[in-house]
Enzyme design. Sequence first.
Site, mmCIF file in Angstrom:
data_model
loop_
_atom_site.group_PDB
_atom_site.id
_atom_site.type_symbol
_atom_site.label_atom_id
_atom_site.label_comp_id
_atom_site.label_asym_id
_atom_site.label_seq_id
_atom_site.Cartn_x
_atom_site.Cartn_y
_atom_site.Cartn_z
ATOM 1 N N PRO A 213 -62.196 -93.101 -11.166
ATOM 2 C CA PRO A 213 -61.799 -92.803 -9.782
ATOM 3 C C PRO A 213 -60.743 -93.777 -9.284
ATOM 4 O O PRO A 213 -60.563 -94.863 -9.851
ATOM 5 C CB PRO A 213 -63.120 -92.967 -9.005
ATOM 6 C CG PRO A 213 -64.196 -92.903 -10.031
ATOM 7 C CD PRO A 213 -63.615 -93.440 -11.290
ATOM 8 N N GLY A 217 -59.817 -100.329 -10.552
ATOM 9 C CA GLY A 217 -59.251 -101.477 -11.248
ATOM 10 C C GLY A 217 -58.629 -101.164 -12.589
ATOM 11 O O GLY A 217 -58.583 -102.033 -13.469
ATOM 12 N N GLU A 434 -79.172 -87.744 16.731
ATOM 13 C CA GLU A 434 -79.356 -88.789 15.723
ATOM 14 C C GLU A 434 -80.831 -89.114 15.528
ATOM 15 O O GLU A 434 -81.245 -89.506 14.425
ATOM 16 C CB GLU A 434 -78.584 -90.052 16.132
ATOM 17 C CG GLU A 434 -77.086 -89.850 16.304
ATOM 18 C CD GLU A 434 -76.412 -89.297 15.070
ATOM 19 O OE1 GLU A 434 -76.890 -89.591 13.948
ATOM 20 O OE2 GLU A 434 -75.414 -88.561 15.206
#
Length: 562
Positions: A213, A217, A434
């Site tokens: 993805p 790095g 919520e």
Amino acid sequence: MERFPLHRAVLVVMGLFILMMLFESFSGPAEMTGPTVTVPYSTFKAEARRGNIRRVLISEGEITAELISSITIGKTQTEAARIRSGMPPLDDPELLKLLEENGTEISASSEDDSSVFLSILINILPIGLLIGFFIWSSKRASARQQQMGPFDSFGKAKVKEFDESMPKTSFDDVAGMAAQKRELEEVVDFLKNPEKYERIGGRVPRGILLMGPPGTGKTLLARAVAGEAETPFLSISASEFIEMFVGVGASRVRDLFAKAREKAPSIIFIDEIDAVGRSRGAGLGGGHDEREQTLNQLLGEMDGFEGHERVIVIAATNRPDVLDSALMRPGRFDRQVMVDMPVMEDRVAILGVHTRKIPVADDVDLRIIARGTPGMSGADLENLCNEAALFAARGTGDVVTMKNFDDAKDKVLMGVERPNLSDDDEKKITAYHESGHTLVARLIKGMDPVHKVTILPRGFALGVTQMIPEKDRTSANKTYLMGKLAVFMAGRSAEQVVYNDTSTGAGNDLKQCTDLAEKMVCQWGMSEKLGPLSFNRGEEHPFLGLKLATEKTFSEKTAWII
């Protein structure tokens, strides 16, 4: 003997021309300059008879005289000390006799050699300068073409070279990725000690494909390989090969590999190789398409490698599913290294790397921060540390505290807080909404624990319920996924229970619920009605889960059942 440059010769000639113009303007008999009155020849001759002329300058077509005493001419009583007259039609022998008898100084002037040269210079010099400039430009262009070849700006690869003068990156700068480092240590050892492998007949992969993805790095890992091997590192993006002119991309590929062979042992890094490495035959131009010609040249260059060249090609992509199969065969990119999202221990190590230059307080626990950031890539964690430092800089503290990291995590995960967006009634509806998410998440067994709930608008949401898993998940069962569907729908259900109505606040919940249910039915075969089948509803990103096309391979009846 060194030749005198043409542009300098042009500057010298222009300087001489300016000096001659200045000399010509300031030269000449100063005593005959000044205001002068033109008079008839009869008046001039009358003054000569009176002996009122001190000097005479005879030039072509006119006579200029300096008078001893001024005279009054005409009705305007204009006094003049110098007069000028035209020459008589025929030579007047009496004039010279009168001037000689009165002791008048006589001088004559004509167009001398310098004036002739100056007039020629004025007419010819501009044309000569233009001709000289065009000759100099053509010679310079010809020399550059012979030295670097035609179409240099198009055919040369725009590569970034990192050599010994650049700061080096090592495996110590890459946190985590233990398995990926082991795969690449062979490459480093081969570049340092090729005889070790040649002696036993081994062959190190010519191409290494880093897949994963965005932000995990891959580029940093490639630079670490070059730093560990202490070899030149040639970096280029695959999009640099693509131009509107056919053949330019292939020329740049040849130039890139030629530079790498000159600097061998060396490493070529091609970022986002899917820009040129997509499966052939998909373009509109067929085999004549510029992208496909570039790919063919890349395949040919990698096939042309010899064992002694010691050139390694490392490529990175987050779309391995679209790459041409010829790139993946042995002899080209025959080793694929998956760079996954960092797990818990890797996130702790990554946070340790990014906090080296940040003064952190004693209450900062990197393990707690890593536990609360599942699914974050290395780039996301770097951004989290930077946001925490910015929060600390806005305050008065000299160190970054745990609260700064919490504020930064809320900003990254939930968005920027917008407290004045809604009124009290909307906040009340959001609070019930919520609360529904929170209650169902607490009551269903096996759900991720609720970490934070807010009814203040953040990002695009009016309220957020944040759930953080206790551990990293790589797979999930149907019971867990059904529980997530219930949690997604709980906010809307709470509004129906309290107000007997629904609001637009459930829009994002419905979207997430629909996407998850679609994957459960079409990809994971969890539908009892359709059974364990996979239905292709379009090309999907292998890492991000995004729909990239709308093509489907089933009937409309099956689509209604889905």
